[in-house]
Design an enzyme around this catalytic site. Structure first.
Site, PDB file in Angstrom:
ATOM      1  N   TYR A 431       0.464  64.772  75.723  1.00 20.37           N
ATOM      2  CA  TYR A 431       0.174  64.972  74.290  1.00 20.37           C
ATOM      3  C   TYR A 431       1.280  65.717  73.542  1.00 20.37           C
ATOM      4  O   TYR A 431       2.148  66.286  74.151  1.00 20.37           O
ATOM      5  CB  TYR A 431      -1.221  65.517  74.038  1.00 20.37           C
ATOM      6  CG  TYR A 431      -1.656  66.898  74.456  1.00 20.37           C
ATOM      7  CD1 TYR A 431      -0.794  67.884  74.874  1.00 20.37           C
ATOM      8  CD2 TYR A 431      -3.021  67.202  74.402  1.00 20.37           C
ATOM      9  CE1 TYR A 431      -1.265  69.138  75.225  1.00 20.37           C
ATOM     10  CE2 TYR A 431      -3.492  68.461  74.752  1.00 20.37           C
ATOM     11  CZ  TYR A 431      -2.607  69.415  75.160  1.00 20.37           C
ATOM     12  OH  TYR A 431      -3.069  70.649  75.489  1.00 20.37           O
ATOM     13  N   GLU A 432       1.249  65.612  72.251  1.00 24.77           N
ATOM     14  CA  GLU A 432       2.340  66.103  71.387  1.00 24.77           C
ATOM     15  C   GLU A 432       3.676  65.487  71.784  1.00 24.77           C
ATOM     16  O   GLU A 432       4.723  66.141  71.699  1.00 24.77           O
ATOM     17  CB  GLU A 432       2.425  67.641  71.415  1.00 24.77           C
ATOM     18  CG  GLU A 432       1.200  68.350  70.895  1.00 24.77           C
ATOM     19  CD  GLU A 432       0.945  68.107  69.414  1.00 24.77           C
ATOM     20  OE1 GLU A 432       1.873  67.662  68.711  1.00 24.77           O
ATOM     21  OE2 GLU A 432      -0.182  68.342  68.969  1.00 24.77           O
TER      22      GLU A 432
END
Lengths: 587, 587
Positions: A431-432
């Site tokens: 994620y990110e």
């Protein structure tokens, strides 16, 4: 098993690695000295240890629950969150103007680590709120700041980032959510967003969604995206949450880890939103915020690693099994006595402390970059962010896996707790921005774009540390020798990358993740080496002998066991691009 | 997503890497030619793909259920197991005398891989039964063989291995379960055993427990252990299962993975058991069996890796996201086009095929060792077993983790299926002896005990392959160059190990896992290189062009991306022992 925040090491990092002297002389931070920082970190440590850490296992077991559009958080979370608000912890690094405590990121990083080590699922809520606050501070109108910042910084409201859609993950240019201007100046936002962390929950009075969407007349692709603030409850003129907005939680995901953190599918059906900043600049704004969010995910990696390490260390001290290999003791001993258990523990510890050291240095650079107008510092800070995210998140998976291994068969039993870190950590390289996205960001934007200038300055700083190490004792010299070899591997890889940025761009990007891991490992080893120098100075002054000796031992282990991986990455980059690009995948 | 057994590669491994010419000339196997082997493997492949693979996800979701001493298996397992029995698959490698098909391990390894790739939880039951059959064949009395072998080989009964107790994991000398001789010649077995795979279930008419226990007058420690057969239902004179024995399933574990495989706590309360072989030789017998079981766990690693790879490859072909980095295409492409996704896929494929190649070679050696009396072959086979177990199990964790990564955010969602492999794989470096136990076995029993003789013969065989590669084309020469470097790293590490076996035994064992991983990686790279030579010969003869080209590409990728890790392991061994042994772990 309880979590004991590593306050001494966090303070060591602030004092010796985070450019504290420069940060604390910035006008914004002159109010705080090291004693104040220690008081804040100690207070936060107590809160994390006592209030938050006990939630982690039960939260994982129960998970966030979804029923008919409502999300219910595990028992205990609401009470702990209320405490969090009461103590004002969300305010830590935010401006005093809106009720914040105005501390630098240097301190904020330590806080993020402790909260996420105590309970990563819990920690995600404030982490996302931080992101929303930063976005509004950077790009919001005065009215928007007035409306949203105070309750967000107080923690009474939480924030989310709505980027991903089923067809738009890494590729945000494919975002299809629409935002149509209404006569009153607001927008009607319609679309489906997935993977929305804390997109729905029952901890706060309101949830402020920041949504990437497309206005009807904007250009296609990433340049037609704008950013909108869409409150879950529309804010009344008096600032209180009013009527429910047309944002519905359709479901939450059944995930491998961070199971007490609800990951929502949100449906926007002509929901009321407000444009933030200028139209069509949404992606640009997101990228500004992204640096902060990516840095925080790296810190989550350190957090998970630390918790996994503490758990494994406890077990290794208590579990008695087998006689030593050298035959000098005839009885079984605690497994921490066995060389390979020591190897695993030291690998966990040095990867964790290496990540912490490099994150502290990066936090300091981010503080300096934020308040000074020095393009070299800005560039170096931006160079470091994908390293922190990439290295600390990938290494967290490795560290958590070693934590399971040290537990033997018990590690595979969920009640033991080691497996939870292994599950939780797995989201971090995703994620990110996945590791490959970090690597492409590093190589494309932060290395090739300035012709390798920043990367060379990074290497030159490392060479300066080597020169200092050369003047030290045997351990310092050994660290320096391995650091020099790793830096050579980096510079040779850099030359190759720059050459291929013109000659064969596919070949260059074939080595982007090896290059990221090389640079990240080098950066961690470098900062540990700097730490070892500081520790030697402290030792010479007769300070904290046990702790400082351990800092040097950890740096030496990292130099001899982990820095050599840089040479392998270099070989991969140099030799491996054609075998990677030319292979077929027949049916 | 369905599982497609890699029949072509399995047959390639049998034909070119498993010493098939020698194995098939053994008296025991002259009945079978390659066409027979292909028919068996294809038949088993169909069974695994059609009957077993669909069970894996539902089994993981539901798990084995425990209620009041009874274990219920997930829906579908009973029917599939009945099919398994009906088709006689348990009999594959066992002697015709007791109803077996008498095929070599060379073929058995392929079968174990396919079954465990289809559903590792399911595959564990036959795997344990194989272990019990081998133990009884090796050490059972004629009467015991008569009683147990036919129903076990038919699959109507299943087998278990009862070693671990709460205080006795890796350290079997601490086993406390007691066995007291009764007047009728049977023993009363009492104690608690944990982590008993398929210790209780409802798939078979009877469960035959092999139990490590201690007779009252035996010596303390590992030399006082004896092996007992304890049937769950005592066998009537007519051979049918009769009254329930005093073996109770107290609970089953809530595990990270292989959740449809029940892991039982078994309580023996003066249960009726029968001594196998001689008293006090239990551990020795266990070690004989262990080679087979450890080899099979390595093969489970290949199996999980293959399944994870197939799933990731499918996803990478279908998922469209982002334009290519070289800017030559303006539309988003399937992610398999992106260099880093290719890197991850090729890493998965080459680690999987490398493990398969080395397991095939080892299976052949085990067949030869079993039927010939050549001490060098026996020693080489025994040298290879910890390599197969250590390399394939550790790499399975890595491969499964890459499989999650390729899926991005979807990988973290349980319904996608990638996460299951990541969870399942984690047990492999732990059970049947942790990686450190494998490493100590390799270093202590298989390297130091014969003064490095076997290890040097292993290296000499690799050098011979290098000489062949040097005569080949550019790809062969590139593979040869990296192989030579990895072998150099191995031989230099070996010299250091032998020197320290006398000088500093702790330092030697501090590098035992790096040495195991070095040797395992080298062995896999070597066997892939041999495969590349065979593939080139086939290509020159105009055979299977697409497949053979892929074999060479995979070997080249392994040589350039994975073999270089051997140099890092060598550095760790040489430089890293003091920093490992001297570090403190202060409170």
């Amino acid at each position: 098993m309880t979590y004991q925040p590593p306050v001494q090491d966090l303070m060591f990092c602030v004092e010796h690695l985070s450019h504290w002297e420069q940060v604390s002389s910035l006008a914004a931070y002159t109010d705080y000295d090291l004693a104040d920082v220690a008081a804040v970190i100690e207070g936060y440590a107590r809160f994390c240890e006592e209030q938050i850490a006990p939630l982690s296992h039960i939260g994982d077991t129960v998970g966030a629950q979804f029923d008919n559009g409502r999300v219910t958080m595990p028992d205990g979370d609401a009470q702990a969150y209320a405490q969090f608000v009461e103590m004002g912890w969300q305010a830590l690094t935010h401006p005093a103007e809106y009720g914040g405590m105005g501390l630098p990121k240097t301190v904020g990083a330590a806080a993020v680590e402790m909260l996420n080590a105590a309970d990563m699922s819990f920690g995600l809520c404030p982490l996302l709120t931080d992101g929303a606050i930063e976005a509004l501070l950077l790009t919001g109108s005065d009215e928007q700041k007035e409306t949203y910042l105070e309750p967000l910084i107080a923690g009474r409201w939480s924030g989310t980032m709505n980027l991903t859609e089923p067809q738009a993950g890494s590729d945000l240019g494919r975002v299809a959510t629409k935002a149509v201007l209404r006569p009153d100046g607001s927008y009607g936002v319609s679309g489906t967003k997935i993977f929305i962390t804390y997109g729905a929950h029952d901890l706060t009075e309101n949830i402020i969604h920041l949504v990437l969407a497309r206005t009807p007349d904007g250009p296609a692709g990433p340049k037609g995206l704008s950013l909108f603030v869409v409150p879950q409850k529309i804010v009344e003129p008096d600032g209180t949450p009013g009527a429910e907005n047309a944002v519905n939680c359709v479901s939450i995901e059944h995930k491998l880890g961070v199971r007490a953190s609800p990951t929502a599918v949100l449906e926007y059906k002509n929901a009321t939103g407000f444009l933030i900043g200028e139209e069509n600049r949404g992606l640009e704004y997101m990228f500004i915020m992204m640096n902060a969010a990516r840095f925080s995910v790296g810190v989550q990696g350190i957090a998970t690693s630390e918790r996994a390490y503490q758990r494994a260390l406890d077990y290794a001290r208590e579990r008695v099994q087998s006689r030593p290999v050298n035959g000098q003791v005839k009885d079984a001993v605690a497994i921490i006595e066995h060389p390979d258990v020591r190897r695993m523990l030291l690998r966990m510890r040095s990867l964790t402390e290496g990540g912490r050291a490099m994150a502290a240095a990066t936090a300091g650079l981010l503080d300096l970059a934020h308040h000074q107008d020095d393009p070299e510092i800005v560039a170096l800070a931006e160079f470091m962010v994908p390293l922190v995210k990439g290295f600390c998140s990938e290494r967290a998976v490795e560290v958590a896996s070693l934590g399971v291994q040290i537990h033997g068969g018990m590690g595979f039993i969920e009640e033991t707790g080691a497996a939870q870190h292994y599950r939780d950590a797995r989201i971090l390289p995703i994620y990110e921005g996945t590791t490959a996205i970090q690597a492409n960001d590093l190589l494309g934007r932060k290395v090739m774009r300035d012709g390798g200038g920043t990367a060379r300055r990074f290497a030159a700083r490392i060479a300066a540390t080597e020169a200092e190490l050369a003047k030290g004792d045997t351990a310092a010299q050994a660290i320096g020798a391995n650091l020099a070899q790793a830096r050579d591997a980096f510079e040779a890889s850099l030359d190759w990358m720059l050459e291929n940025s013109r000659k064969d761009i596919d070949a260059a990007f074939a080595g982007s993740v090896p290059f990221l891991m090389l640079a990240g490992t080098l950066a961690a080893g470098w900062k540990l080496a700097k730490g070892a120098l500081a520790a030697q100075t402290a030792l010479d002054a007769g300070k904290e002998a046990q702790f400082m000796t351990q800092k040097i031992a950890t740096a030496l282990f990292f130099a001899q066991h982990i820095l050599p991986e840089c040479t392998t990455e270099h070989t991969r980059i140099l030799l491996g691009s054609r075998s990677l690009l030319d292979a077929d995948f027949p049916d």
